[in-house]
Design a protein around this motif. Structure first.
Motif, short mmCIF file in Angstrom:
data_model
loop_
_atom_site.label_atom_id
_atom_site.label_comp_id
_atom_site.label_asym_id
_atom_site.label_seq_id
_atom_site.Cartn_x
_atom_site.Cartn_y
_atom_site.Cartn_z
N ILE A 53 0.93 -1.05 0.04
CA ILE A 53 0.06 0.20 0.13
C ILE A 53 0.84 1.21 -0.05
O ILE A 53 0.93 2.02 0.98
CB ILE A 53 -0.94 -0.04 1.14
CG1 ILE A 53 -1.74 -1.29 1.33
CG2 ILE A 53 -1.98 1.30 1.02
CD1 ILE A 53 -2.82 -1.65 2.41
N TRP A 54 1.68 1.53 -1.05
CA TRP A 54 2.42 2.79 -1.38
C TRP A 54 3.38 3.02 -0.26
O TRP A 54 4.03 4.17 -0.02
CB TRP A 54 1.53 3.92 -1.47
CG TRP A 54 0.45 3.56 -2.26
CD1 TRP A 54 0.49 3.23 -3.55
CD2 TRP A 54 -1.06 4.05 -2.13
NE1 TRP A 54 -0.92 2.98 -4.25
CE2 TRP A 54 -1.79 3.58 -3.11
CE3 TRP A 54 -1.65 4.43 -1.08
CZ2 TRP A 54 -3.17 3.56 -3.38
CZ3 TRP A 54 -3.08 4.50 -1.13
CH2 TRP A 54 -3.72 3.97 -2.18
N ASN A 99 0.68 16.28 4.66
CA ASN A 99 0.53 16.21 3.10
C ASN A 99 0.37 15.05 2.39
O ASN A 99 1.04 14.65 1.50
CB ASN A 99 1.36 17.43 2.42
CG ASN A 99 0.86 18.69 2.78
OD1 ASN A 99 -0.05 19.46 2.80
ND2 ASN A 99 1.73 19.57 3.38
N GLY A 100 -0.02 13.85 3.20
CA GLY A 100 0.04 12.54 2.57
C GLY A 100 1.44 12.07 2.20
O GLY A 100 1.60 11.04 1.39
N PRO A 106 3.73 8.44 -0.72
CA PRO A 106 4.48 9.00 -2.07
C PRO A 106 4.00 8.66 -3.16
O PRO A 106 3.74 7.38 -3.40
CB PRO A 106 5.89 9.07 -1.71
CG PRO A 106 6.08 7.90 -0.92
CD PRO A 106 4.87 7.84 0.11
N GLY A 107 3.90 9.51 -4.40
CA GLY A 107 3.85 8.86 -5.68
C GLY A 107 2.22 9.18 -6.08
O GLY A 107 1.70 9.80 -5.21
N PRO A 108 1.63 8.75 -7.17
CA PRO A 108 0.45 9.05 -7.64
C PRO A 108 -0.63 8.29 -7.04
O PRO A 108 -1.84 8.57 -7.02
CB PRO A 108 0.32 8.71 -9.09
CG PRO A 108 1.49 7.60 -9.14
CD PRO A 108 2.38 7.50 -8.12
#
Length: 725
Positions: free
Chosen positions: A248-249, A291-292, A296-298
C-alpha cells in the motif's frame, strides 16, 4: 466555523463521499440519443431486464447508466399535477437518515433497500408490501440498494456480505461473505460493501471500499472489485484497486484507499465494464506524515477510471485523473456510456465525475481524456501541498459531484454540492486512524448546490441552476424534464434544454437518494428526518391511483416468465441552449491528465506508467506592454490541456490583439477574460476553436489597473491572471 459532531462526520463521510407498461408520448418517442439503448437482445442480459426494459430494472435504469427515460407519461405538460399517490415508512434511522438507495421498478413491483439493509418488495400501484427481508444492520453505509436478475434480488445484507433473495418471496437463497470478519484480537475491520450492485452474464458485480458505518480508512484497508456467480455467490474474480495491496504505497500501517462506491457501466457489445475508483488515505495527512507523505507517488489506482473485461477482470486500460489526492476528492460517480462527436469525429465515450467537482469524458476504447468540465465552487483545490495553518478548500470532503449524473439528448446533467473543508497539512478525515486531528467541515445546512447541463460533444456548460441546499438527489431525465432533489427535501423539475425551473415539490422529509420512474409514477426515497418515507408521485396523486389487491407476504415463488424484450427508442437531440454560464471557477491550473492507455493486463496489475503528467507552466508574461490607449499584442498557446503562460500583462485601456494557438489536436479551447475567478462580469469571450488551429482575437483592455482573470471556458482549469497596468 461550527465543527460537525464526530458521529455526523462518520456517517456523512460514508454516505456523501461517495455520494451517486409505459405510456410513451409520441412526440418524445425519439428523444433520447444514447449509443447503446437499442433493443436489448444481448446475450447475458437477465430475463427480467429484457422484459421490463421500459421500466427501471437496473440501478441507473440501463447498463449505460443514463438515468433517462421516455417510456413514461410524465412531462412538462402534466408535471404540475404530480402529487403523492402513496407512501411507505422508512424504519431505518441514523444521523444521516434512512435511505441512500435507488429503488428498482420491475413490472408491478418496486424493490427498495434502506440503510439498515432491510429489503422490501412493494406493490407499484398502492405501496402495499408483498414481502420484506429484515436485516436490521446499523453499520451499512450506502449508497446501497438492490439488483434484480434470474429470479433473484441481490443486496448487501451486512457490511461484509452479499445475499441473493427470491424475487417472489424474499427467501434468502445464498449469502457470500467477501471480507474476513474474524481478525486478530483488538483489530478493527476497516473495509465494507457500500455499493448498489449490478448484474450481467450470470455475474453479480460489486465492490468493497475502505470503510463501513463506524470505521473509515483504517490503515491496511484496500477496496476490491468483485464478480460473483449469480447462482451460488462464489467469487469468479476480484481485482485490487490499489496497485500494491500488500505494501500500500510503502506504509500499510497507515495507508488505505480505492474501491468503488457506485454501480459500474456495462458495454454489452464489447463485454467491458467501467468502474470509477475512489480516493487514497490518509487525507490530508497525519502529524508524522503531513500532506500525504506516508503515501508518496500517484497512489494508483485511486481517482481512476478502470476498464475491465466483465468475464475475467483483466484490465483493458486505466486513466488516473487526480494523482496523490490530498482532499478526499474521489472519482466515484457511476460512469455513463454514450456516443459523441468530438471535434468532428464520432467516438464512443464514457463519462464520469466526482467529488473534485469535475466531469470527464474519456475515449471508451483507449481511456484518453477528451474534455473536462468544472462544476460548482472551487478554491485552493489544486494545491500540491497545504501551507501551515488552516486552508479553506472548495469542494470540501463532502462537496463536488456527490450523486449520480444523467444523460440524454447529447447532454450530461450533473448535480453538485458547494461545501468547504478547512484543512491543515496534518488534519485528517481518515476515521480509522487513531490520534489524527480532524479537519473542519462546513455544517451541511449551511451548504448550497446546483445542477448543471454539459454538452457531451465539447464539455461546454450549457446552463447552471443554483439551489439553496446541497444537491444529493442525483439527476434523472424524464422526457423533456430533468429532476433532482436537495437535502432539505425539495424536489425540482427543470426544462432539460433551457434549465428553466418548471416545478418544485416539498417532500415529507429530507432527501439524499435518487428515484426510479416507470409508467406514470416516480418512486423517491426521502430518508432524512422524522417522517422518512418512500413516496410515489403520480399525476393526480391518490385520485389517480389504480387500485390493486394487496399481495400476500412471503408467497410461494412463481415460475420465471418468458420474456419479450420491450423496444427502446432513440431520439433526435433537442437544440442546445446556453442559458447561464457556469459559476465559480478555480484559479490554480490543474495538472494535465491525459495518459497513454495501458495495455491489457492481469486482474491485479502493477503500475507501469505515469498516468498524470504535470502540465508545464510558463510564468513569464507573453504580452508586449504598450502605452495606455495604444495597441499591444499577446501571444498565448494551449498544449496538453494547459496554457503556456499563467500571467498576461497589458496596459490599461489598450487595444489588445491576442494570437491564440490551440495546439491540442481534436480538443476545443478558447480564451476569455473576466473580472475575477467568480466571473461576475465578462470583459472578453473569444470564439472556441478546435485544435490544431490558430485564431486572432481583438478587444479593449479595462482602463482600471488591477488583476483580472483569464481562462478557457471549455476547460476552466486552464486559467491565470490578466494584469492591467
Amino acid at each position: 466555523m461550527q465543527r460537525l459532531p464526530r458521529l455526523l462526520i462518520i456517517t456523512l463521510v460514508g454516505c456523501l463521499m461517495l455520494f451517486s407498461g409505459a405510456v410513451a408520448q409520441e412526440e418524445n418517442a425519439s428523444d433520447i440519443s444514447n449509443a447503446t439503448t437499442e433493443l436489448q437482445t444481448a446475450e447475458g442480459v437477465p430475463p427480467e431486464i429484457l422484459q421490463y426494459a421500459a421500466d427501471w430494472p437496473l440501478p441507473n435504469r440501463d447498463y449505460e447508466n443514463t438515468r433517462a427515460t421516455t417510456n413514461v407519461s410524465i412531462s412538462s405538460e402534466n408535471v404540475d399535477d404530480l402529487a403523492i399517490a402513496w407512501t411507505f415508512d422508512i424504519n431505518a434511522t441514523g444521523t444521516f437518515g434512512g435511505a441512500s438507495s435507488n429503488p428498482l421498478i420491475v413490472g408491478d413491483t418496486v424493490y427498495f433497500q434502506d440503510l439498515f439493509a432491510d429489503t422490501y418488495a412493494l406493490n407499484l400501484a398502492d405501496g402495499s408490501v408483498k414481502w420484506e427481508r429484515i436485516y436490521n444492520n446499523t453499520t451499512v453505509t450506502g449508497p446501497n440498494g438492490p439488483a434484480v436478475g434470474w429470479g433473484k434480488v441481490f443486496v448487501t445484507n451486512d457490511p461484509f456480505s452479499i445475499a441473493a433473495l427470491n424475487t417472489s418471496s424474499g427467501e434468502e437463497l445464498w449469502s457470500m461473505q467477501l471480507i474476513n470478519t474474524t481478525p486478530l484480537e483488538g483489530e478493527i475491520i476497516g473495509e465494507g460493501i457500500d455499493i448498489q450492485p449490478t448484474v450481467y452474464n450470470d455475474l453479480v458485480f460489486t465492490s468493497t471500499v475502505p470503510g463501513r458505518g463506524d470505521v473509515f480508512y483504517q490503515g491496511g484497508a484496500v477496496g476490491f472489485l468483485y464478480a460473483l456467480d449469480q447462482e451460488t455467490g462464489e467469487i469468479v474474480w476480484n481485482v485490487s484497486t490499489v496497485d500494491d495491496p500488500v505494501g500500500i504505497w510503502g506504509n500499510p500501517e497507515v495507508n488505505s484507499g480505492g474501491g468503488a462506491w457506485y454501480t459500474p457501466a456495462v458495454d454489452k457489445e464489447t463485454g467491458i465494464t467501467y468502474w470509477a475508483i475512489a480516493n487514497p488515505a490518509p487525507f490530508a495527512g497525519l502529524p508524522e506524515f503531513p500532506n500525504g507523505e506516508s503515501r508518496p507517488g500517484p497512489n494508483l489506482y485511486t481517482n481512476t477510471l478502470m476498464a475491465l473485461d466483465h468475464a475475467t477482470g483483466n484490465m483493458s486500460w486505466f486513466t488516473q485523473v487526480l494523482a496523490h489526492d490530498l482532499f478526499d476528492h474521489d472519482l466515484q460517480i457511476a460512469p455513463i456510456l454514450t456516443n459523441a462527436n468530438i471535434s468532428g469525429e464520432d467516438q464512443k465515450i464514457v463519462i464520469s465525475g466526482g467529488k473534485m467537482g469535475r466531469v470527464y469524458a474519456f475515449n471508451r476504447d483507449t481511456g484518453a481524456i477528451l474534455w473536462i468540465a468544472v462544476v460548482g465552487r472551487h478554491e485552493n483545490d489544486q494545491l500540491a501541498r497545504l501551507p501551515p495553518g488552516n486552508t479553506t478548500v472548495y469542494p470540501g470532503a463532502l462537496g463536488g459531484v456527490e450523486t449520480p449524473m444523467a444523460y440524454a439528448n447529447n447532454t450530461v446533467y450533473a448535480p453538485y454540492v458547494d461545501l468547504y473543508t478547512n484543512w491543515t497539512p496534518t488534519s485528517s478525515l481518515s476515521l480509522g486512524v487513531e490520534g489524527a486531528p480532524q479537519a473542519e467541515i462546513q455544517s451541511v445546512p449551511e451548504g448550497t448546490g446546483g445542477l448543471v447541463a454539459i454538452e457531451a460533444d465539447t464539455g461546454k456548460i450549457l446552463w447552471d441552476r443554483k439551489l439553496d441546499s446541497i444537491n444529493v438527489g442525483g439527476a434523472t431525465v424524464v422526457n423533456d424534464l430533468v429532476f433532482t432533489a436537495t437535502f432539505n427535501g425539495t424536489i425540482y423539475a427543470f426544462d432539460a434544454v433551457t434549465g428553466e425551473e418548471v416545478w418544485n415539490f416539498t417532500a415529507p422529509a429530507g432527501i439524499n437518494a435518487w428515484p426510479a420512474v416507470a409508467n406514470d409514477t416516480i418512486i423517491w426515497p426521502c430518508g432524512v428526518g422524522e417522517m422518512a418515507q418512500v413516496i410515489a408521485l403520480r399525476p393526480g396523486g391518490m385520485d389517480g391511483m389504480t387500485p390493486t389487491p394487496t399481495a400476500t407476504m412471503n408467497v410461494t415463488p412463481a415460475a420465471t416468465v418468458n420474456v419479450t424484450p420491450a423496444a427502446t427508442v432513440n431520439v433526435t437531440p433537442a437544440a442546445t441552449v446556453n442559458v447561464t454560464p457556469m459559476a465559480t471557477m478555480n484559479v490554480t491550473p490543474m495538472a494535465t491528465m491525459n495518459v497513454t492507455p495501458m495495455a491489457t493486463m492481469n486482474a491485479t496489475p502493477t503500475a507501469t506508467v505515469n498516468v498524470t503528467p504535470t502540465a508545464t507552466m510558463n510564468a513569464t508574461p507573453t504580452a508586449t506592454p504598450a502605452a495606455p490607449g495604444a495597441e499591444t499584442t499577446v501571444e498565448i498557446a494551449a498544449d496538453n490541456l494547459a496554457f503556456d503562460t499563467e500571467t498576461i500583462t497589458v496596459p490599461g485601456g489598450a487595444s489588445v490583439t491576442m494570437v491564440f494557438d490551440n495546439q491540442d489536436g481534436g480538443i476545443p479551447h478558447n480564451v476569455a477574460v473576466y473580472d475575477g475567478p467568480l466571473r461576475s462580469e465578462a470583459i472578453f469571450v473569444g470564439d472556441i476553436i478546435t485544435g490544431p488551429a490558430e485564431i486572432t482575437y481583438t478587444f479593449t483592455a479595462p482602463s482600471e489597473p488591477g488583476t483580472y482573470y483569464f481562462q478557457c471556458d471549455i476547460h476552466p482549469s486552464m486559467n491565470g491572471d490578466f494584469i492591467v497596468e
